[in-house]
Design an enzyme around this catalytic site. Structure first.
Site, PDB file in Angstrom:
ATOM      1  N   ARG A  41     -20.790  -1.818 -42.011  1.00  0.00           N
ATOM      2  CA  ARG A  41     -21.846  -1.082 -41.525  1.00  0.00           C
ATOM      3  C   ARG A  41     -22.218   0.123 -42.581  1.00  0.00           C
ATOM      4  NH1 ARG A  41     -25.044   0.425 -37.376  1.00  0.00           N
ATOM      5  NH2 ARG A  41     -25.380   2.764 -36.767  1.00  0.00           N
ATOM      6  N   PRO A  64       0.680  -1.307   0.007  1.00  0.00           N
ATOM      7  CA  PRO A  64       0.078   0.027  -0.149  1.00  0.00           C
ATOM      8  C   PRO A  64       0.983   1.070   0.104  1.00  0.00           C
ATOM      9  CG  PRO A  64      -0.855  -1.768   1.580  1.00  0.00           C
ATOM     10  CD  PRO A  64       0.513  -2.093   1.129  1.00  0.00           C
ATOM     11  N   GLU A 105       3.582  -3.560 -13.752  1.00  0.00           N
ATOM     12  CA  GLU A 105       5.119  -3.582 -14.307  1.00  0.00           C
ATOM     13  C   GLU A 105       5.652  -2.290 -14.590  1.00  0.00           C
ATOM     14  OE1 GLU A 105       6.667  -6.642 -14.979  1.00  0.00           O
ATOM     15  OE2 GLU A 105       5.151  -7.765 -13.965  1.00  0.00           O
ATOM     16  N   GLY A 106       5.526  -1.482 -13.803  1.00  0.00           N
ATOM     17  CA  GLY A 106       6.207   0.042 -13.838  1.00  0.00           C
ATOM     18  C   GLY A 106       5.188   0.977 -14.625  1.00  0.00           C
ATOM     19  N   GLY A 164     -19.225   3.383 -32.907  1.00  0.00           N
ATOM     20  CA  GLY A 164     -20.125   4.167 -32.074  1.00  0.00           C
ATOM     21  C   GLY A 164     -20.862   3.338 -30.869  1.00  0.00           C
ATOM     22  N   GLY A 220       9.310  -9.153 -18.009  1.00  0.00           N
ATOM     23  CA  GLY A 220       7.980  -8.802 -17.659  1.00  0.00           C
ATOM     24  C   GLY A 220       7.243  -7.840 -18.443  1.00  0.00           C
ATOM     25  N   ARG A 221       8.043  -6.789 -18.503  1.00  0.00           N
ATOM     26  CA  ARG A 221       7.810  -5.789 -19.277  1.00  0.00           C
ATOM     27  C   ARG A 221       7.455  -6.069 -20.610  1.00  0.00           C
ATOM     28  NH1 ARG A 221      11.977  -1.844 -18.513  1.00  0.00           N
ATOM     29  NH2 ARG A 221      13.176  -3.331 -17.301  1.00  0.00           N
TER      30      ARG A 221
END
Lengths: 387, 252
Positions: A271, A127, A367-368, A343, A245-246
């Site tokens: 569309r 925290p 991860e930063g 939309g 990891g990054r």
């Protein structure tokens, strides 16, 4: 310069992509709707990933993995990353750091993680210690040959689905020319030990079915052999093993941006409004051109970074930061624009766009943060110049 | 028993096909190519026979351009034991015709003596549906085509065939050529360990001359054209109007 995939890279991509389409995507709507990934489904998918060899595909041969290069692993992660994170993570890629296991740690942690029997999670954040990791308050005190650990970790992904945690804790303080500095050490800790509590985390904006947990340690007794690396070498271990990891985050972001774009492109091509396909309007088609261009930039940056890691390039660390910051921020832009293209329907849960959009936000934080990545990049630029 | 599986490199089924401007064929330059899906089903079936202890060795064969290596590596990564590539053309746009393929396959069969040849029922590019049948004829072997079921029973094979309106099961004497249909199985995807092993597996490269086969073409493609574009539909307001329009069109 050769940008083509080798036969082997193409086959790895095909396998990961087919696995994602056949085994992961069909469950996505249900996991999203229930905000829950049933335990049986998680284990079933993990076993299927073990069977096809995707499980632990990130691990080096020394740890019993396939020893793929960063390019190959990044391709696989991109293929899996099209599906929601809760599902993609069922294909376990154990924390690379486990490759540093020694002695008793091998049979107790590494081997069961490699076989799929045990799941690991990683606990760094607290925290009061987010980007400022060295400010962590969780501490470990020696007691005979054991350690007594106290403190609280939060935002711990999937701790409630894991058997053990890769834990970072302060084991003391050193005097340095720049003042006192915490000695951070790394431990592997079974989550069923007494005085270790895995609590539910916070309600979150996205990532349905993917839990964030709080882990509390109240003088939990951990055997001395559970420390990875030496005392105070926590960050060395991190730097040696956690860099990729990054790149995983960047690969996932790239994959999801591609998915959002593919959807928007299809929508624009089919569309009709005002008597024509909406893609005929430049207000719709030009953003598609921008999205496609950004996606190409992300793809090139991502694969080039992976390639530089494989070359042991000294600046690979900055490259990872660049890939992470660009791909995750690009995902935010592309997801937002894809919704604009579609939309009102873009915001409805019937289409995958709103979940991609919600899930995109965290990628710029964990991860930063983007700011930390920019710090890494600019430090690499200025430090050699003495600034 | 050895099983021989011929595999063809074709335009990927997800690719939107474009006809070349001169009408000589389909544009294959820089297009994603894959193993013919029916051949994938044949490879899968061969692997299942091996897993069931009914086959000892699976040999994949591909005839075409050098790039067919990629297709063979995929077969090896799925589980084939070794591969033979017969380079019969240098031009990716040149489709080696069924009779030439069948003759070359016959030569491979003569050399390898398999107990079963499993082919896809047809290739999704030119839809010839001829190679398996021609091969059986050249070999003088039994054939079971459009297989949606296959059981090896001693010296015989029970082949369930998809025919109009139902299924037909026939018993054929081995050795045989069996061509496989869509519903026979769902092909596996290559596992990572098998992908890694594939590059170490034996892949022999040959030419039609090695087998004494003349690969020069007998067929000439006169014209290739795209299907006619669909015309725009009409939205009708009621069933009565629909009936009226259909009457006008003379279809009811």
């Amino acid at each position: 310069m050769d940008f083509a995939r080798t036969d082997e890279q193409q086959m790895l991509w095909d396998t990961a992509r087919t696995f994602m389409e056949r085994e992961l995507l069909p469950h996505e709507d249900a996991v999203e709707a229930a905000d829950d990934l049933p335990r049986e489904l998680e284990l079933e998918l993990r076993q299927k990933a073990v069977d096809v060899g995707l499980h632990a595909c990130n691990m080096p041969e020394s740890a019993g993995g396939p020893g793929l290069g960063a390019v190959e692993v990044t391709l696989i992660e991109q293929a899996l990353g099209h599906a929601s994170l809760a599902l993609a993570e069922c294909v376990r890629r154990p924390c690379n750091l486990l490759a540093a296991c020694e002695g008793e740690q091998v049979a107790h942690f590494l081997e069961p993680a490699m076989s799929g029997e045990k799941r690991d999670c990683v606990a760094m954040t607290e925290p009061d210690a987010g980007s400022d990791l060295k400010g962590m308050k969780t501490r470990a005190v020696r007691d005979g040959s054991d350690w007594l650990i106290s403190g609280t970790k939060h935002f711990i992904s999937n701790a409630d689905r894991s058997e053990f945690v890769v834990l970072f804790a302060a084991t003391g303080e050193d005097d340095t020319p720049r003042g006192k500095r915490k000695r951070i050490s790394c431990f592997l800790v079974d989550l069923d030990l007494p005085r270790v509590e895995v609590a539910p985390g916070y309600k979150q904006v996205g990532l349905r079915g993917y839990s964030n947990n709080i882990i509390r340690f109240e003088n939990a007794r951990v055997p001395g052999w559970c420390m990875v690396g030496g005392e105070g070498e926590g960050f060395d271990v991190v730097n040696r093993w956690l860099g990729p990891g990054r790149l995983t985050v960047a690969a996932t972001a790239q994959a999801r941006a591609q998915r959002a774009f593919d959807f928007a492109l299809d929508w624009a091509a089919n569309r009709e409004q005002f008597g024509q396909k909406i893609g005929k309007f430049q207000g719709v088609s030009f953003p598609l051109a921008d999205m496609a261009t950004e996606l190409r930039m992300g793809e090139l940056l991502l694969m080039h970074t992976a390639w530089r890691i494989d070359q042991d390039h000294p600046e690979a660390d900055q490259d990872c930061a660049m890939a992470k910051v660009f791909c995750t921020e690009m995902l935010g832009r592309v997801a937002d624009q894809a919704i604009q293209t579609c939309g009102g329907m873009g915001l409805m849960a019937d289409l995958p766009l709103e979940r991609i959009w919600r899930d995109a936000r965290v990628e710029r934080i964990w991860e930063g943060t983007s700011e930390i990545q920019r710090h890494i990049i600019s430090r690499g630029l200025l430090r050699p110049l003495g600034a | 028993m050895k099983v021989l599986v011929p595999v063809k490199r074709v335009i990927d089924y997800n690719v939107k096909v474009r006809v070349k401007a001169d009408g000589s064929g389909v544009d294959l330059a820089n297009v994603k190519m894959s193993m013919n899906p029916f051949d994938e089903i044949a490879v899968e079936q061969a692997i299942r026979l091996k897993e069931a202890g009914q086959a000892e060795e699976i040999i994949a064969v591909s005839i075409g351009v050098k790039q067919n290596q990629e297709t063979l590596r995929t077969a090896l990564a799925m589980g084939a034991d070794r591969a033979i590539l017969i380079v019969a053309s240098e031009d990716v746009h040149h489709d080696v015709e069924p009779l030439t393929v069948a003759k070359l396959l016959k030569a491979v069969v003569d050399e390898e003596a398999p107990g079963l040849v499993l082919c896809g029922k047809q290739a999704i590019d030119n839809d010839m549906n001829a190679t398996g049948q021609m091969l059986a004829a050249l070999l003088g072997w039994s054939q079971g085509t459009f297989a949606s079921g296959l059981e090896i029973d001693g010296d015989n094979a029970n082949v369930t065939r998809e025919v109009d309106g139902g299924l037909q099961t026939i018993k054929v004497k081995m050795p045989a050529v069996v061509t496989v249909d869509l519903r026979l199985n769902e092909p596996r995807y290559a596992s990572l360990p098998n992908i890694m092993k594939a590059k170490k597996k034996q892949l022999d490269e040959k030419t039609p001359e090695d087998y004494g086969v003349d690969a020069s073409p007998r067929l000439e493609i006169v014209k290739t054209s795209e299907p006619e574009a669909r015309k725009a539909g009409v939205i009708v307001k009621s069933v009565d109007e629909l009936v009226e329009k259909l009457n006008e069109a003379g279809v009811i």
